[in-house]
Design an enzyme around this catalytic site. Structure first.
Site, mmCIF file in Angstrom:
data_model
loop_
_atom_site.group_PDB
_atom_site.id
_atom_site.type_symbol
_atom_site.label_atom_id
_atom_site.label_comp_id
_atom_site.label_asym_id
_atom_site.label_seq_id
_atom_site.Cartn_x
_atom_site.Cartn_y
_atom_site.Cartn_z
ATOM 1 C CB ALA A 1 -0.915 0.010 1.223
ATOM 2 N N GLY B 1 0.242 8.747 2.509
ATOM 3 C CA GLY B 1 0.688 10.119 2.336
ATOM 4 C C GLY B 1 2.124 10.341 2.763
ATOM 5 C CG MET B 2 3.370 10.978 6.271
ATOM 6 S SD MET B 2 3.253 10.874 8.078
ATOM 7 C CE MET B 2 4.962 10.567 8.511
ATOM 8 C CB ALA B 3 5.684 5.600 4.596
ATOM 9 C CB THR B 4 5.537 3.007 -0.209
ATOM 10 O OG1 THR B 4 5.284 4.225 -0.922
ATOM 11 C CG2 THR B 4 4.977 1.838 -1.005
ATOM 12 C CE LYS C 1 4.143 4.247 7.865
ATOM 13 N NZ LYS C 1 3.307 4.566 9.034
ATOM 14 C CG ASP D 1 -3.770 9.643 10.336
ATOM 15 O OD1 ASP D 1 -4.790 10.286 10.021
ATOM 16 O OD2 ASP D 1 -2.995 9.150 9.499
#
Length: 649
Positions: free
Chosen positions: A35, A38-41, A57, A151
Site C-alpha cells: 500500500a 501520504g507519508m510512506a509506502t 514501511k 490519525d
C-alpha cells in the site's frame, strides 16, 4: 482469502517500483508493494537474517530529507515499541539505507477495514462492534501509556485472515496534550476523521482518537462518512459547525443505543466525549449488552459497496483555516469525494444542485464575514503577536534556535528533575507551546536535570517513627523493617539503613530500616530448676518468662522445668520471652521380669520397655550368660528412662 486481501498482498504489476527486488540494509528483501500512503509506502519483505515475512514501511524519499518528518517517522517505532498489546501492530526494527528510512513491522496477511467497507458498504451492528472493540482496546493501551494515535481511520485498522484486528500506523503519535510541531497554521491528519479541536488549535489528547472512532463507527454502520463535501475545506467546516448525524437517519431501524454511542464519541465539544478509549470501550460493551440478537444482526438496507477514490483519506498537511477552495480542474479528483448515501425522498430534501448552491453561498458569506472581522483584528494587533513554538523534549540549543526563528527570546532557563525527559531537554515552557505571545517576547525554559536522585540520610539512633518521617521529607519511602543486635545502639532505635547513608537513590525509592535489639543476652540453663528459681535466673538477664499450659513427663520431679525455649546458650535480646515447660514427674513403667533369661534377650526386653540397662557380672559372671537377678523386681514400676541393673552368673 477475500478479494480485498488479494488486492492487499499482490504485486501491482502496473507500477515499476524501484524498491521491489532490492535488499535494504543488507537484510530486508523487498518482495511486493502492499500500500502507499501520504507519508510512506508499505512493502511485504523477507527478513533474510531471521527468515520471516514482515511488512516494511519506507518513508517517501522526498520526505526523508525533512528532519521533522524523519523524527515523526522514527517516533512511530519508539511509540509502538512501548505498547505490548495483541491489537497493536508490532514494530521489530527501524533504520536507514541511503535515502530510505524504514520501519520493519509485523506482517498481517489480510485486508484493511477500508477494503471491507469498499466491498460491503455498511456492516451489521454486530460486525461493526466486533471490529470497534479490539480497536478501542489497542487505543486504550496507548492512552494509558500517555500516547495519542491522532490519525485513526479505516486504513489503519488491519483485519487478519484469522480474524484478528490490529491498529497500525502510530506515525503521528504524540505525548498527551502536546501541540503539533509542523507548519504553523496547519494540521497533520486525515480530513474525514479530524476532531474540531485538531482543526482549530492543532491540539491532540485521547479524545481526538475517541472522535475519530465515532466517525469510523458511523461509517461502518452506514457505509458513508458523516461529513462529505466537494473539497477538504467543506469537510473541515462541517466538522467544526455540524454534529455527526445519528446513523439511523441514514439506515432506518438501527437501535437507539448505536445512535447514542456515535453521538457520545463524536461530540464536537471534547469535554462531552468519553475521556479516552478505555471509557468508550466500556460504553460500547454496555451498549452491546443492551441490544438484542435481532438488533445486532440487522442487515442494513444499503449494505452494498460504496465507491471510494483510492487517493482519499491519506494523511496530509492541511490548513487550519476553513475557507473555500477553487474547484479542481476537470478530470481532477477531489481528495475527499465519495459516493453519497441514498438521499431521503425528494419531497423532504431540495434538489442537490440547488442545495449545493445555497450551501456554497452560505459558506462563502460566512468566510467573507470571518475574513473581514479577522482583517480588522489583525490590523489592530495581530502583527504584534506570535505563538510559542513547540519546544518540549528539544535540547536547550534547539529550543533557542526555534525561539530565535520565531522572533522570540529566551527569558530564563530553569532546571528541574524529570523521570521521563532526558537530561538537557526541555520539560516545559512559560508560556506553554501554542500560547499567544507578543513579538520579541521572552519564553522561560525549564530544562531536565534527569531523574531526581536523593541521598539516603544517616538515621542511626533515630526512633523508627521519626526515621520514617525523615525519609518521607527527603522524598524517599520507608521500606521493610528488620531487627539486629547492636552493642552501641539502644534497643528499639535505628542501627542503619539499607542502602546505607549517603547512597544516592531515585526519589520515591524504598529504604529498609534495621532496628536495634540491643546487646545480645545469653540464655541461662534453667531445666531441672524449680519454677521460681528459673524465673529469678531469667529476670537477672532481662528476660521475660512464659509458662507453657501443658506439662510433660520428664526425668525431673513434678514442678521443675522440663524444657526451655530458646535453649540454654542461645542469644536473645533484652525483654525477649523464654517459654518454660514444667515437668509432671517421670512416667512410671512396669518393669519386665527377665530373671532366668539370656543376657541379650533380657537387655532387649528392658530397652523396649523404655529403660536403660547395666550389667553386673562380678567375678563369677565373667563367662555367664543367664540373668540371675535384677535391681527392680519384675512387675514393679520404675521411672521410664531410669536404669535397671541385671546380675549375670
Amino acid at each position: 482469502m477475500s478479494a480485498a486481501a488479494r488486492r492487499l498482498t499482490r504485486v501491482d504489476t502496473t507500477l515499476q517500483d524501484p524498491l521491489v527486488g532490492q535488499v535494504l540494509d543488507g537484510r530486508y528483501r523487498v518482495d511486493a508493494r502492499i500500500a502507499a500512503g501520504g507519508m510512506a509506502t508499505v512493502y511485504r519483505a523477507l527478513d533474510t537474517r531471521l527468515d520471516r515475512v514482515l511488512a516494511l514501511k519506507v518513508m517517501h524519499p522526498a520526505l526523508a530529507a525533512d528532519a521533522s518528518f524523519v523524527e515523526r517517522f522514527i517516533r512511530e517505532a519508539k511509540s509502538v515499541a512501548r505498547l505490548a498489546h495483541p491489537n497493536v501492530v508490532q514494530v521489530f526494527d527501524q533504520g536507514t539505507d541511503g535515502s530510505y528510512v524504514y520501519l520493519a513491522m509485523e506482517y498481517v496477511p489480510g485486508c484493511t477495514l477500508r477494503d471491507v467497507l469498499r466491498e460491503r458498504g455498511a456492516l451489521q451492528p454486530r460486525a461493526a462492534l466486533d471490529i470497534l472493540e479490539p480497536v478501542l482496546a489497542a487505543l486504550g493501551a496507548a492512552h494509558r501509556a500517555g500516547l495519542v494515535h491522532r490519525d485513526m481511520k479505516p486504513e489503519n485498522v488491519l483485519i487478519g485472515d484469522d480474524g484478528r484486528v490490529k491498529v497500525a500506523d502510530f506515525g503521528l503519535v504524540r505525548a498527551v496534550d502536546t501541540v503539533t510541531d509542523h507548519t504553523a497554521g496547519a494540521v497533520l491528519g486525515t480530513v474525514s476523521y479530524l476532531a474540531p479541536e485538531q482543526i482549530e488549535h492543532g491540539t491532540a489528547d485521547p479524545r481526538v482518537d475517541v472522535y475519530a472512532c465515532g466517525v469510523v463507527l458511523y461509517e461502518m454502520l452506514t457505509g458513508g462518512k458523516p461529513h462529505q463535501g466537494d473539497s477538504p475545506a467543506q469537510v473541515l467546516y462541517r466538522h467544526l459547525h455540524e454534529d455527526v448525524p445519528p446513523p439511523s437517519a441514514a439506515v432506518p431501524g438501527l437501535a437507539y443505543e448505536l445512535d447514542d454511542l456515535v453521538a457520545a464519541a463524536s461530540a464536537r465539544a471534547p469535554e462531552h466525549r468519553p475521556p479516552d478509549a478505555v471509557a468508550l470501550l466500556a460504553r460500547v460493551r454496555q451498549a452491546r449488552a443492551a441490544l438484542g440478537a435481532d438488533q445486532l444482526d440487522a442487515v442494513p438496507p444499503q449494505a452494498v459497496a460504496v465507491a471510494h477514490d483510492a487517493s482519499e483519506d491519506r494523511t496530509s498537511v492541511l490548513p487550519r483555516l476553513v475557507a473555500p477552495r477553487p474547484e479542481p480542474p476537470a478530470g481532477e479528483e477531489s481528495l475527499h469525494r465519495t459516493r453519497r448515501l441514498p438521499a431521503p425522498p425528494a419531497a423532504d430534501v431540495p434538489p442537490r444542485t440547488a442545495r449545493h448552491r445555497r450551501s456554497l453561498f452560505s459558506l462563502v458569506a460566512v468566510v467573507l464575514l470571518v475574513l473581514g472581522v479577522g482583517t480588522g483584528v489583525w490590523y489592530i494587533n495581530s502583527g504584534q503577536f506570535t505563538k510559542v513554538p513547540p519546544l518540549l523534549t528539544k535540547t536547550e540549543a534547539q529550543a533557542r534556535q526555534r525561539l530565535s526563528a520565531a522572533g522570540l527570546e529566551v527569558g530564563r532557563v530553569r532546571h528541574a528533575h524529570s523521570d521521563v525527559v532526558r537530561r538537557g531537554r526541555v520539560i516545559s515552557t512559560d508560556p506553554e507551546p501554542g500560547a499567544r505571545i507578543r513579538s520579541n517576547g521572552s519564553v522561560v525554559l525549564t530544562v531536565s536535570d534527569g531523574p531526581a536522585t536523593v541521598k539516603v540520610p544517616d538515621l542511626k539512633g533515630y526512633a523508627p517513627d521519626k526515621a520514617k518521617a525523615r525519609l518521607r521529607q527527603e522524598g524517599l519511602e520507608p521500606g521493610m523493617v528488620t531487627r539486629a543486635f547492636s552493642d552501641d545502639v539502644p534497643q528499639g532505635f535505628v542501627i542503619r539503613t539499607d542502602p546505607g547513608a549517603g547512597t544516592e537513590r531515585h526519589a520515591g525509592s524504598a529504604i529498609a530500616l534495621v532496628v536495634s535489639k540491643g546487646s545480645p543476652v545469653e540464655v541461662p540453663e534453667v531445666t531441672g530448676d524449680d519454677l521460681e528459681d528459673a524465673r529469678q535466673a531469667l529476670a537477672e538477664k532481662g528476660l521475660k518468662v512464659k509458662v507453657a499450659a501443658q506439662e510433660v513427663n520428664s526425668e525431673f520431679d513434678a514442678g521443675q522445668v522440663a524444657r526451655q525455649s530458646p535453649a540454654a546458650g542461645s542469644r536473645a535480646a533484652g525483654g525477649d520471652t523464654v517459654t518454660l515447660t514444667l515437668s509432671k514427674g517421670p512416667e512410671m513403667v512396669e518393669v519386665p521380669d527377665v530373671v532366668g533369661d539370656g543376657v541379650d534377650e533380657a537387655k532387649k526386653e528392658l530397652r523396649d520397655a523404655g529403660f536403660q540397662v547395666e550389667e553386673d557380672r562380678g567375678l563369677l559372671g565373667l563367662f555367664g550368660d543367664t540373668v540371675r537377678d535384677q535391681s527392680v523386681a519384675g512387675g514393679d514400676k520404675a521411672p521410664k528412662g531410669s536404669t535397671i541393673t541385671i546380675t549375670i552368673r
